[in-house]
Write an enzyme that holds these catalytic residues in place. Structure first.
Site, PDB file in Angstrom:
ATOM      1  CB  ILE A 195      41.358 -50.437 -22.153  1.00 24.64           C
ATOM      2  CG1 ILE A 195      42.300 -49.566 -21.309  1.00 24.64           C
ATOM      3  CG2 ILE A 195      41.647 -51.915 -21.880  1.00 24.64           C
ATOM      4  CD1 ILE A 195      42.085 -49.715 -19.807  1.00 24.64           C
ATOM      5  CB  CYS A 196      38.113 -47.126 -25.432  1.00 27.34           C
ATOM      6  SG  CYS A 196      38.435 -47.719 -27.073  1.00 27.34           S
ATOM      7  CG  LEU A 197      41.374 -45.335 -20.554  1.00 30.41           C
ATOM      8  CD1 LEU A 197      42.649 -44.692 -20.072  1.00 30.41           C
ATOM      9  CD2 LEU A 197      40.866 -46.343 -19.541  1.00 30.41           C
TER      10      LEU A 197
END
Lengths: 165, 18
Positions: free
Chosen positions: A115-117
């Site tokens: 996931i891209c935070l």
């Protein structure tokens, strides 16, 4: 900025003390105990708030973690597998949480389903080493990501509800 | 966190049982 609900759940997760990574032998065992203790408390908090949204466990060495998370949207409960490895430079480097089933279904994901935070995550994590651990990464990282991305993917028809048999 | 008096195996089992 971190929203108020996330801030509140963060403050209720115990902080960790031992600065150790997977190569630090006995200190890593101590760190792992702290990680589990914090995760147990966080899950208990969530159950108490009627928001039991994930489970995690690790291999014996505590270097590979896996589990499930749930998101309720329009009264339907969606379930996703979670996995991540503990980086060698942990806890200075946060773990990269992945939802492999969603790989390729959203732009908010790196290859492999990581996931891209948000831009807030890394500096916040860095400021709180070694106090933040896996439980904090879940609360600050995966939780808010699910809240934004899952409804969006459902609305776009990219993911659909799978009834449990 | 206070991990005194509890083993890693116990904590792993506790998490699994939740």
């Amino acid at each position: 900025m971190v929203d108020e609900a996330t801030k509140k759940s963060l403050t209720c997760i115990p902080v960790l003390k031992t600065k150790a990574g997977p190569r630090d032998k006995d200190l890593w065992v101590q760190r792992l105990k702290e990680e589990y203790q914090a995760l147990i408390q966080y899950v208990q908090n969530n159950k108490g708030a009627d928001n039991d949204w994930f489970r995690l466990e690790s291999n014996k060495e505590g270097t590979r973690w896996f589990g499930k998370c749930w998101y309720i949207h329009n009264l339907l409960k969606y379930e996703f597998d979670i996995e991540f490895d503990i980086p060698v430079t942990y806890p200075a480097t946060a773990p990269e949480i992945a939802l492999p089933e969603l790989d390729g279904k959203t732009a908010k994901m790196y290859r492999g389903g990581k996931i891209c935070l948000t831009d807030h995550f890394k500096p916040l994590w860095a400021r709180n080493v070694p106090k933040f651990g896996i439980a904090h990464a879940m609360a600050l990282g995966l939780g808010p990501w699910l809240a934004v991305e899952i409804p969006d993917m459902i609305e776009k028809g990219v993911i659909s509800y799978k009834e449990k048999t | 966190v206070d991990t005194s008096g509890v083993s890693l195996d116990d904590l792993m089992a506790q998490m699994k049982a939740m």
